[in-house]
Design a protein around this motif. Sequence first.
Motif, short mmCIF file in Angstrom:
data_model
loop_
_atom_site.label_atom_id
_atom_site.label_comp_id
_atom_site.label_asym_id
_atom_site.label_seq_id
_atom_site.Cartn_x
_atom_site.Cartn_y
_atom_site.Cartn_z
N GLN A 121 20.96 -18.95 -7.69
CA GLN A 121 20.39 -18.99 -9.03
C GLN A 121 21.44 -19.07 -10.13
N ALA A 122 22.53 -18.31 -9.96
CA ALA A 122 23.57 -18.27 -11.01
C ALA A 122 24.19 -19.65 -11.25
N TRP A 123 24.24 -20.47 -10.21
CA TRP A 123 24.82 -21.80 -10.35
C TRP A 123 24.03 -22.66 -11.33
N PHE A 124 22.74 -22.39 -11.46
CA PHE A 124 21.87 -23.26 -12.25
C PHE A 124 21.46 -22.64 -13.59
N LEU A 125 22.07 -21.52 -13.96
CA LEU A 125 21.80 -20.93 -15.26
C LEU A 125 22.57 -21.68 -16.35
N PRO A 126 22.00 -21.75 -17.55
CA PRO A 126 22.64 -22.52 -18.63
C PRO A 126 24.09 -22.13 -18.89
N GLN A 127 24.42 -20.83 -18.82
CA GLN A 127 25.79 -20.43 -19.12
C GLN A 127 26.79 -20.97 -18.11
N ASN A 128 26.38 -21.11 -16.85
CA ASN A 128 27.27 -21.70 -15.85
C ASN A 128 27.32 -23.23 -16.01
N LEU A 129 26.18 -23.82 -16.31
CA LEU A 129 26.12 -25.28 -16.44
C LEU A 129 26.97 -25.77 -17.61
N ARG A 130 27.13 -24.94 -18.64
CA ARG A 130 27.96 -25.37 -19.77
C ARG A 130 29.39 -25.66 -19.33
N SER A 131 29.85 -24.95 -18.32
CA SER A 131 31.21 -25.20 -17.83
C SER A 131 31.32 -26.52 -17.08
N LEU A 132 30.17 -27.08 -16.70
CA LEU A 132 30.16 -28.36 -15.97
C LEU A 132 29.93 -29.55 -16.90
N GLU A 133 29.68 -29.29 -18.19
CA GLU A 133 29.26 -30.37 -19.08
C GLU A 133 30.28 -31.49 -19.16
#
Length: 433
Positions: A121-133
């Motif tokens: 779940q943590a992989w798909f939270l917005p705060q983690n996804l921001r690092s992938l932008e």
Amino acid sequence: MSVAETLDHRIPADRAMSLLTPSAYADGTIHETYRWLRKHEPLGVAEVEGVDPFWVVTRHADILEISRQNDLFHNGDRAPIITSQAADRKVREMMGGSPHLLRTLIHMDAPDHMKYRVLTQAWFLPQNLRSLEDRIRAIAKTAVAKMAATGGRCDFVRDVALHYPLHVIMTILGVPEEDEPRMLKLTQEIFGAADPELGRNANANLADLPEEEAQLDFSVITDFFNYFRALSERKRAGPSDDLASLIANAQVDGAPLSDLEAMSYYIIVATAGHDTTSSSTATALWALAENPGELAKVKADPSLIPSLVDESIRWATPVKTFMRTATADVEFAGRDIKKGDWLMLCYASGNRDEAVFDEPDRFRVDRRPNKHLAFGYGAHLCLGQHLAKMEMRILWEELIPHLSKLQLAGEPAMSEAVFVNGPKRLPVAFEMA
């Protein structure tokens, strides 16, 4: 009284049959069936030969309410995807009595569902996804450059929509780029088993195949398992910062995932993680090509891109249905639902419900609010919804400002599938500014 005995709410045979006819989802006639059902029998019983009777839930409010009540309406007691009696028997024979060929999150209920969901779940939270932008934006720029290099004509599905989200999720999962074509082919074969072009049996007459094989080619699952079993072994021996390593080394209740659970987890991420996004992306461009005024709105006001994304997802609703099973007798929406009854949640119908959406059959990039159900609701709300919306937003930010002209350049085509479908061809002509 069982679902089969609820004669006063039986759906006409032709309407019931269309719910299980892959071509109805390809040519759009399913929406006429949904409109009729919402008006005349919004919670009725479908009886089709060779399939257990099931309730058909077509109203937005009813789908929402059933999705809220996860203890009363289970995912895992029976197949969560509509299946024939023949296919059900085949799966139960193969799986020692279980109705499930896989054991993914969509096959689980509490308490197991949350135990397995929190693993990733943590992989798909917005705060983690921001690092992938930044990584995703670079992939989007490459996709736009590839489209521009076609010289003004392309099949947007083949050239852009399929590969952009595929590359994103495979990068996150940890699948080597050279294996992406294999993952794409297997995904199309599993979701498009009944499609005469996409299924593994594409060159066969589906009418000549056993019924269960026309619905799902079991060899596709075997090929997925073989691939991910080898990947899992590599990730256990040499883990890295990717989802495959996490799954390979995960534990639930102090024990490693079983082979079935681990392989199922890989498959759901590797398929749903890109196919539904590619369908929504292609559907959006199709709608913009047919509605130049809507494209002009977004070009004039890029702040509309997030609402374009939501409208695209509503309009496409790639996951058409999921099944639920009642765990107890209950009166629901004026109907007597019995324990063990099967219910089909028709998300694509809920997303065109006239009681919720103004002009539901119009594509409007500025639609607000947009309370679509395409990601589900409740405990089973799509794990990857934030990633999907981010991918689409970034692609449109990179493409739309440069798109000066856009029109269809041939006949688009949708895949023939009851569970998950979307565009399989989208020829367009365009000019880039």
